[in-house]
Write an enzyme that holds these catalytic residues in place. Sequence first.
Site, short mmCIF file in Angstrom:
data_model
loop_
_atom_site.label_atom_id
_atom_site.label_comp_id
_atom_site.label_asym_id
_atom_site.label_seq_id
_atom_site.Cartn_x
_atom_site.Cartn_y
_atom_site.Cartn_z
N GLN A 57 0.88 -1.17 0.00
CA GLN A 57 0.00 0.00 0.00
C GLN A 57 0.91 1.22 0.00
O GLN A 57 1.40 1.64 1.04
CB GLN A 57 -0.91 -0.04 1.23
CG GLN A 57 -1.73 -1.33 1.34
CD GLN A 57 -2.83 -1.45 0.32
OE1 GLN A 57 -3.66 -0.55 0.18
NE2 GLN A 57 -2.85 -2.55 -0.44
N ALA A 113 -11.64 3.09 4.49
CA ALA A 113 -10.71 2.13 3.88
C ALA A 113 -9.91 2.78 2.75
O ALA A 113 -10.15 3.92 2.35
CB ALA A 113 -11.49 0.92 3.38
N HIS A 114 -8.97 1.99 2.21
CA HIS A 114 -8.03 2.52 1.22
C HIS A 114 -8.74 3.04 -0.02
O HIS A 114 -9.64 2.42 -0.55
CB HIS A 114 -6.96 1.50 0.83
CG HIS A 114 -7.43 0.15 0.45
ND1 HIS A 114 -6.56 -0.80 -0.01
CD2 HIS A 114 -8.64 -0.44 0.49
CE1 HIS A 114 -7.23 -1.90 -0.25
NE2 HIS A 114 -8.48 -1.72 0.05
N ASN A 115 -8.28 4.20 -0.47
CA ASN A 115 -8.76 4.85 -1.68
C ASN A 115 -10.20 5.34 -1.60
O ASN A 115 -10.77 5.78 -2.61
CB ASN A 115 -8.60 3.91 -2.91
CG ASN A 115 -7.15 3.68 -3.26
OD1 ASN A 115 -6.52 2.75 -2.74
ND2 ASN A 115 -6.58 4.51 -4.10
N SER A 159 -12.30 2.33 -1.93
CA SER A 159 -12.62 3.02 -3.18
C SER A 159 -14.04 3.54 -3.25
O SER A 159 -14.47 4.00 -4.32
CB SER A 159 -12.33 2.14 -4.40
OG SER A 159 -10.97 1.80 -4.44
#
Lengths: 345, 345, 345
Positions: free
Chosen positions: B199, B240-242, B260
């Site tokens: 990441q 969460a990521h993105n 995302s």
Amino acid sequence: MQITASQIATLINGTVEGDASVVIKAAGKIESAASGEISFLANPKYLNFIYDTKASVVIVSNDLVFDKPLPCAIIRHPMPYYGFCLVLDAYFNPHQTRVGIHPSAVVDEAASIGTDVYIGANAVVEAGAVIGNKAQIYPNVFVGKQAHIGSNTILYAGVNVYSDCIVGNNCIIHAGTAIGSDGFGFAPTPDGSYAKIPQIGNVIIEDNVETGANCCIDRATMGSTILRKGVKLDNMVQIAHNAEVGENTVIAGLSGVAGSAKVGKGCVIGAQVGIVGHITIADGTQIGGQSGIPKSIKEPNQQFIGSPAMPIKEAFKSQVLQRNLPALEQRVRELEKIIKELREL
Amino acid sequence: MQITASQIATLINGTVEGDASVVIKAAGKIESAASGEISFLANPKYLNFIYDTKASVVIVSNDLVFDKPLPCAIIRHPMPYYGFCLVLDAYFNPHQTRVGIHPSAVVDEAASIGTDVYIGANAVVEAGAVIGNKAQIYPNVFVGKQAHIGSNTILYAGVNVYSDCIVGNNCIIHAGTAIGSDGFGFAPTPDGSYAKIPQIGNVIIEDNVETGANCCIDRATMGSTILRKGVKLDNMVQIAHNAEVGENTVIAGLSGVAGSAKVGKGCVIGAQVGIVGHITIADGTQIGGQSGIPKSIKEPNQQFIGSPAMPIKEAFKSQVLQRNLPALEQRVRELEKIIKELREL
Amino acid sequence: MQITASQIATLINGTVEGDASVVIKAAGKIESAASGEISFLANPKYLNFIYDTKASVVIVSNDLVFDKPLPCAIIRHPMPYYGFCLVLDAYFNPHQTRVGIHPSAVVDEAASIGTDVYIGANAVVEAGAVIGNKAQIYPNVFVGKQAHIGSNTILYAGVNVYSDCIVGNNCIIHAGTAIGSDGFGFAPTPDGSYAKIPQIGNVIIEDNVETGANCCIDRATMGSTILRKGVKLDNMVQIAHNAEVGENTVIAGLSGVAGSAKVGKGCVIGAQVGIVGHITIADGTQIGGQSGIPKSIKEPNQQFIGSPAMPIKEAFKSQVLQRNLPALEQRVRELEKIIKELREL
């Protein structure tokens, strides 16, 4: 740690039958304990395990009768599980009491520190804070200005207590829990942004409270967010600003009590439960896991489940009917067919 | 803290009626304030409280008319609650601004530290990190390499900011929040285990954002996870990521926004809500507590509730019908009985 | 970080087509990468992006055929995404390996420290703890007495590992996670309060496990709470006392596994899921987000969703029927009307 059956019996005020001199080094479950270990037998369902146990000593109730010879010594006690807990606590507790202030701890001169206190490495205690006698402040804990930590209370590593908050005596706060973070209070403004409402209140945690790790107990907007004595919180429980949790109520992990809600005494609240703000939950209420409580519960000692929650009997009936919806739809379809035939006669 | 009604009026640009010299030591709610305290009256519903209040000063709106004599001084202000918040912030805020770097803080020589900064005991600021003017870095905070912390931003005790992450100006991050932990990204391998997907992105938090305690804002796989300006997160919220959360959106405790996902501006999201990954939530969407959002919401300003979520009107209708399922089943049973009789005629 | 296409190809054992000397400074997605960046193309759906990409190098599969000239160099690799991950990890990972013990770290003389270890500023390692070779202990981490941290394992800032707990090799534990907090075990007493059941067990985390930030893994009452090798937990996951999570099982954020539950191997568990205590989940079970699992799942490789959870097909059918409840009620109403007419004939 080595100790004889006889010493253990003295500690818990029980009586040995069998070899009172046998040495105990550890504790285990009756079905998996090894030689040199102590165990207990509280539930008669497990009676048969004792005839094959490898434990050297088993704590049993005063009136339990055995119809076969035992492979171990026993200690008679009126409450075997409670007696066993006393033994665990005295001899096998991994959290042994600590004393002394580590030189790397940063304790403000204007903090008041009791006797026989432990303050671990790199812990920080600010001005005006009060640390009670025998309190256990683990490494990397933060205790803010004017916060009070009661006697015999344990703050495990990484606990953060904001200024002005009060933790009572004999409390246990597990790692990473935040006490006194700001309540979630914002006022909408005409441009769509939010103005922060200062949270000037505090948190009051009464005696004998335990919280799990990484919980969040927010400070009140004004006044206090309160955990009454004997409350037990599991991990990652949120108690929002101005909420109050009544005496001896237990709340399982990942649950949240929203702002200004008042939870009664002796409630048992499952995991991942949500209780909305500004409502009241009656004493002795039991709430199943993942329930959502949208409005006050007035009658004490009732059971609820579901989101939105229903009384437990209704909820189970409703679950059955939902599961049977395909069958109900089929019955309606059948009726439609028959009606069609009847009308075509 | 002691201050006169007159000084308070000057601060908030209001006008005193009554004793302008009365001394104020604390703040409270109109119904429970004591002598020497200031309160406010914003909601006309509470009008009657003012005739009996023990508060020494109450902030009221410019046009409020009283038909009885008052037991207190008043300060007129166009927005009484907002005026009261200004007073709280100026005089009674438990988080007073701090200045200075504690000798036990570990600040790398290659970090860039602004003016009038506070860095508390045992905080760690690594090489390449940038700390803006007047930033407040509380004890035991970690600011990783090349992380940027904006001006006037407060990181409360135990906050962890991973390397390369950016926190804007005037932000407040409560205790224990993690900013920049790795996104949950793994690729299955033929033997059933998972390979970690590095990441390498970061987190960008824009200005005027507040997060609660023990939140988790993951760094992006590549690019950035973004909280737009004015976002407010309650405790234990996961981003969460993105993912991206739009301007002035508020999210209550224990909610999660999956990878995302893109949440619009001005949304209001309840507690324990789950938003699945890779979807878009329209601006102004309102989502009730414990809802699950399985797919994109395209029309702005709509309200949803349930798991899976439905438009709020449908959801309430569906809840009523579910509660009435036993009655519906009874009606079908009745029809079956009648049909049976009809056919036997 | 600067590196040529040729060096990258050597690292991942691939072959360059085009300019092998082009210099790479960063990594990005094929649709947004800039000149000087490396990207990858794994999903044929994205094939067209390569013809317009600004990336200087793209990793593609061995057998991919292009029908137009490419604006970039390519590196052929049998598994392009995996190759790309190797590149990220080698050159662009923000968590570069660290070595050395910071002078402000408090490492007990009776701790055993491996070779090439990193122990960051203000971290605390207590007596009897064992830190494996190349372990990365970030600032403000706490490692309690007799805890073991395996080789190459990373504990990010603010992680708290209680005494006696064991973390295997090649693990990653994100910021603020608590390992070994007491299980939630209390025995009711006659006066309505609860007596604490000492939690004398530990936590065992096997090799190659990753946990997110602010997770809570409780120690066992007796014995061990276990995460088997290859388990991946997202942020804020709770694993209660004596629970066991099987090899290569992944659990998404804000989920909880209650006491003594045993989750099988290779399971995929969504976010905000609750698994009740003392049940068994078969290998390969897949559970949708926000589900509640009230009883054991015996057949492996099945999918469940809902609270309480149902097999996924039933659940979707039930959801459709619930959504159609108004229509079903309308059909019953219609039947009632017809029957009334029939009877009045």
